[in-house]
Design a protein around this motif. Sequence first.
Motif, PDB file in Angstrom:
ATOM      1  N   PRO A 178      19.251   7.622  -3.470  1.00  0.00           N
ATOM      2  CA  PRO A 178      19.939   6.756  -4.429  1.00  0.00           C
ATOM      3  C   PRO A 178      21.449   6.852  -4.382  1.00  0.00           C
ATOM      4  O   PRO A 178      22.139   5.970  -4.860  1.00  0.00           O
ATOM      5  CB  PRO A 178      19.397   7.219  -5.776  1.00  0.00           C
ATOM      6  N   GLY A 179      21.991   7.886  -3.775  1.00  0.00           N
ATOM      7  CA  GLY A 179      23.434   8.061  -3.731  1.00  0.00           C
ATOM      8  C   GLY A 179      24.107   7.250  -2.633  1.00  0.00           C
ATOM      9  O   GLY A 179      25.303   7.314  -2.460  1.00  0.00           O
ATOM     10  N   THR A 180      23.331   6.480  -1.875  1.00  0.00           N
ATOM     11  CA  THR A 180      23.895   5.691  -0.803  1.00  0.00           C
ATOM     12  C   THR A 180      24.848   4.661  -1.384  1.00  0.00           C
ATOM     13  O   THR A 180      24.463   3.832  -2.175  1.00  0.00           O
ATOM     14  CB  THR A 180      22.779   4.998   0.001  1.00  0.00           C
ATOM     15  N   SER A 181      26.095   4.717  -0.946  1.00  0.00           N
ATOM     16  CA  SER A 181      27.115   3.880  -1.555  1.00  0.00           C
ATOM     17  C   SER A 181      27.382   2.591  -0.799  1.00  0.00           C
ATOM     18  O   SER A 181      27.920   1.649  -1.344  1.00  0.00           O
ATOM     19  CB  SER A 181      28.435   4.658  -1.674  1.00  0.00           C
ATOM     20  N   GLY A 182      27.074   2.571   0.482  1.00  0.00           N
ATOM     21  CA  GLY A 182      27.369   1.383   1.279  1.00  0.00           C
ATOM     22  C   GLY A 182      28.774   1.375   1.817  1.00  0.00           C
ATOM     23  O   GLY A 182      29.225   0.380   2.332  1.00  0.00           O
ATOM     24  N   ALA A 183      29.477   2.466   1.689  1.00  0.00           N
ATOM     25  CA  ALA A 183      30.869   2.537   2.166  1.00  0.00           C
ATOM     26  C   ALA A 183      30.915   2.547   3.667  1.00  0.00           C
ATOM     27  O   ALA A 183      30.043   2.917   4.349  1.00  0.00           O
ATOM     28  CB  ALA A 183      31.523   3.789   1.616  1.00  0.00           C
ATOM     29  N   GLY A 231       0.803  -1.224   0.000  1.00  0.00           N
ATOM     30  CA  GLY A 231       0.000   0.000   0.000  1.00  0.00           C
ATOM     31  C   GLY A 231       0.834   1.270   0.000  1.00  0.00           C
ATOM     32  O   GLY A 231       0.295   2.369   0.058  1.00  0.00           O
ATOM     33  N   GLY A 232       2.157   1.120  -0.044  1.00  0.00           N
ATOM     34  CA  GLY A 232       3.020   2.285  -0.140  1.00  0.00           C
ATOM     35  C   GLY A 232       3.733   2.689   1.132  1.00  0.00           C
ATOM     36  O   GLY A 232       4.471   3.679   1.139  1.00  0.00           O
ATOM     37  N   ALA A 233       3.535   1.953   2.215  1.00  0.00           N
ATOM     38  CA  ALA A 233       4.217   2.304   3.474  1.00  0.00           C
ATOM     39  C   ALA A 233       5.709   2.026   3.365  1.00  0.00           C
ATOM     40  O   ALA A 233       6.115   0.980   2.866  1.00  0.00           O
ATOM     41  CB  ALA A 233       3.626   1.508   4.632  1.00  0.00           C
ATOM     42  N   ASN A 234       6.497   2.957   3.809  1.00  0.00           N
ATOM     43  CA  ASN A 234       7.951   2.783   3.858  1.00  0.00           C
ATOM     44  C   ASN A 234       8.333   2.255   5.232  1.00  0.00           C
ATOM     45  O   ASN A 234       8.948   2.937   6.046  1.00  0.00           O
ATOM     46  CB  ASN A 234       8.673   4.108   3.569  1.00  0.00           C
ATOM     47  N   ALA A 235       7.920   1.019   5.490  1.00  0.00           N
ATOM     48  CA  ALA A 235       8.220   0.355   6.750  1.00  0.00           C
ATOM     49  C   ALA A 235       8.925  -0.956   6.418  1.00  0.00           C
ATOM     50  O   ALA A 235       8.506  -1.677   5.507  1.00  0.00           O
ATOM     51  CB  ALA A 235       6.937   0.089   7.535  1.00  0.00           C
ATOM     52  N   PHE A 236       9.987  -1.247   7.158  1.00  0.00           N
ATOM     53  CA  PHE A 236      10.837  -2.383   6.827  1.00  0.00           C
ATOM     54  C   PHE A 236      11.252  -3.119   8.091  1.00  0.00           C
ATOM     55  O   PHE A 236      11.247  -2.549   9.183  1.00  0.00           O
ATOM     56  CB  PHE A 236      12.083  -1.896   6.078  1.00  0.00           C
ATOM     57  N   PHE A 237      11.645  -4.382   7.931  1.00  0.00           N
ATOM     58  CA  PHE A 237      12.065  -5.220   9.041  1.00  0.00           C
ATOM     59  C   PHE A 237      13.323  -5.986   8.661  1.00  0.00           C
ATOM     60  O   PHE A 237      13.464  -6.440   7.525  1.00  0.00           O
ATOM     61  CB  PHE A 237      10.963  -6.235   9.385  1.00  0.00           C
ATOM     62  N   ILE A 238      14.228  -6.114   9.623  1.00  0.00           N
ATOM     63  CA  ILE A 238      15.400  -6.980   9.457  1.00  0.00           C
ATOM     64  C   ILE A 238      15.627  -7.688  10.787  1.00  0.00           C
ATOM     65  O   ILE A 238      15.508  -7.078  11.849  1.00  0.00           O
ATOM     66  CB  ILE A 238      16.666  -6.200   9.012  1.00  0.00           C
ATOM     67  N   GLN A 239      15.917  -8.986  10.706  1.00  0.00           N
ATOM     68  CA  GLN A 239      16.264  -9.735  11.904  1.00  0.00           C
ATOM     69  C   GLN A 239      17.778  -9.719  12.050  1.00  0.00           C
ATOM     70  O   GLN A 239      18.508 -10.032  11.112  1.00  0.00           O
ATOM     71  CB  GLN A 239      15.761 -11.173  11.806  1.00  0.00           C
ATOM     72  N   TRP A 240      18.239  -9.299  13.212  1.00  0.00           N
ATOM     73  CA  TRP A 240      19.678  -9.255  13.509  1.00  0.00           C
ATOM     74  C   TRP A 240      19.896 -10.003  14.809  1.00  0.00           C
ATOM     75  O   TRP A 240      19.384  -9.627  15.852  1.00  0.00           O
ATOM     76  CB  TRP A 240      20.147  -7.814  13.641  1.00  0.00           C
ATOM     77  N   ARG A 241      20.640 -11.097  14.743  1.00  0.00           N
ATOM     78  CA  ARG A 241      20.855 -11.927  15.928  1.00  0.00           C
ATOM     79  C   ARG A 241      22.212 -11.703  16.574  1.00  0.00           C
ATOM     80  O   ARG A 241      22.324 -11.703  17.792  1.00  0.00           O
ATOM     81  CB  ARG A 241      20.676 -13.399  15.561  1.00  0.00           C
ATOM     82  N   ASP A 242      23.253 -11.537  15.759  1.00  0.00           N
ATOM     83  CA  ASP A 242      24.591 -11.352  16.305  1.00  0.00           C
ATOM     84  C   ASP A 242      25.495 -10.757  15.230  1.00  0.00           C
ATOM     85  O   ASP A 242      25.033 -10.408  14.143  1.00  0.00           O
ATOM     86  CB  ASP A 242      25.175 -12.659  16.850  1.00  0.00           C
ATOM     87  N   GLU A 243      26.789 -10.648  15.533  1.00  0.00           N
ATOM     88  CA  GLU A 243      27.723 -10.018  14.602  1.00  0.00           C
ATOM     89  C   GLU A 243      27.782 -10.726  13.250  1.00  0.00           C
ATOM     90  O   GLU A 243      28.172 -10.125  12.242  1.00  0.00           O
ATOM     91  CB  GLU A 243      29.119  -9.911  15.204  1.00  0.00           C
ATOM     92  N   ASN A 244      27.365 -11.974  13.188  1.00  0.00           N
ATOM     93  CA  ASN A 244      27.341 -12.682  11.905  1.00  0.00           C
ATOM     94  C   ASN A 244      26.293 -12.097  10.959  1.00  0.00           C
ATOM     95  O   ASN A 244      26.352 -12.328   9.751  1.00  0.00           O
ATOM     96  CB  ASN A 244      27.085 -14.176  12.111  1.00  0.00           C
ATOM     97  N   GLY A 286      26.548  -7.843   8.188  1.00  0.00           N
ATOM     98  CA  GLY A 286      26.519  -7.561   6.753  1.00  0.00           C
ATOM     99  C   GLY A 286      25.101  -7.454   6.233  1.00  0.00           C
ATOM    100  O   GLY A 286      24.774  -6.554   5.453  1.00  0.00           O
ATOM    101  N   ALA A 287      24.236  -8.356   6.679  1.00  0.00           N
ATOM    102  CA  ALA A 287      22.827  -8.317   6.257  1.00  0.00           C
ATOM    103  C   ALA A 287      22.149  -7.054   6.772  1.00  0.00           C
ATOM    104  O   ALA A 287      21.340  -6.440   6.067  1.00  0.00           O
ATOM    105  CB  ALA A 287      22.088  -9.559   6.751  1.00  0.00           C
ATOM    106  N   LEU A 288      22.484  -6.653   7.993  1.00  0.00           N
ATOM    107  CA  LEU A 288      21.919  -5.421   8.551  1.00  0.00           C
ATOM    108  C   LEU A 288      22.368  -4.213   7.737  1.00  0.00           C
ATOM    109  O   LEU A 288      21.559  -3.356   7.373  1.00  0.00           O
ATOM    110  CB  LEU A 288      22.321  -5.260  10.015  1.00  0.00           C
ATOM    111  N   LYS A 289      23.649  -4.144   7.422  1.00  0.00           N
ATOM    112  CA  LYS A 289      24.166  -3.035   6.621  1.00  0.00           C
ATOM    113  C   LYS A 289      23.476  -2.994   5.262  1.00  0.00           C
ATOM    114  O   LYS A 289      23.043  -1.928   4.817  1.00  0.00           O
ATOM    115  CB  LYS A 289      25.681  -3.179   6.445  1.00  0.00           C
ATOM    116  N   GLU A 290      23.348  -4.149   4.611  1.00  0.00           N
ATOM    117  CA  GLU A 290      22.672  -4.205   3.315  1.00  0.00           C
ATOM    118  C   GLU A 290      21.222  -3.755   3.431  1.00  0.00           C
ATOM    119  O   GLU A 290      20.711  -3.056   2.556  1.00  0.00           O
ATOM    120  CB  GLU A 290      22.731  -5.622   2.754  1.00  0.00           C
ATOM    121  N   ALA A 291      20.542  -4.156   4.512  1.00  0.00           N
ATOM    122  CA  ALA A 291      19.145  -3.770   4.706  1.00  0.00           C
ATOM    123  C   ALA A 291      19.010  -2.263   4.872  1.00  0.00           C
ATOM    124  O   ALA A 291      18.129  -1.637   4.285  1.00  0.00           O
ATOM    125  CB  ALA A 291      18.556  -4.489   5.912  1.00  0.00           C
TER     126      ALA A 291
END
Length: 91
Positions: A86-91, A54-67, A70-75
């Motif tokens: 759009p200019g987010t580089s991920g650096a 419906g257009g909501a900018n709401a998101f979820f990520i599960q983060w359990r530990d330091e492993n 990377g997934a958290l950063k990507e999310a």
Amino acid sequence: MLSVELREVTSPVNAATIRQILGLATVSITGALLVSNQRLTRAADELLRRAQEGGANAFFIQWRDENDTGALKEAVIGVLREVGNPGTSGA
């Protein structure tokens, strides 16, 4: 502004929590990201999916530990791109 909620809980994230995040996304300029150590319940996952459709900018990520760092950063980078940075580089 992107609202980021960090929740450490002992059971799966329920629909009531997703409703709170959707409220944050509604009043936020860009959206909301919930980071939790637990998965979503089926009802919460469905509620979030329907809200996103419906257009909501709401998101979820599960983060359990330091492993999962990377997934958290990507999310986070993905959310920022999704909500108009759009200019987010991920650096």
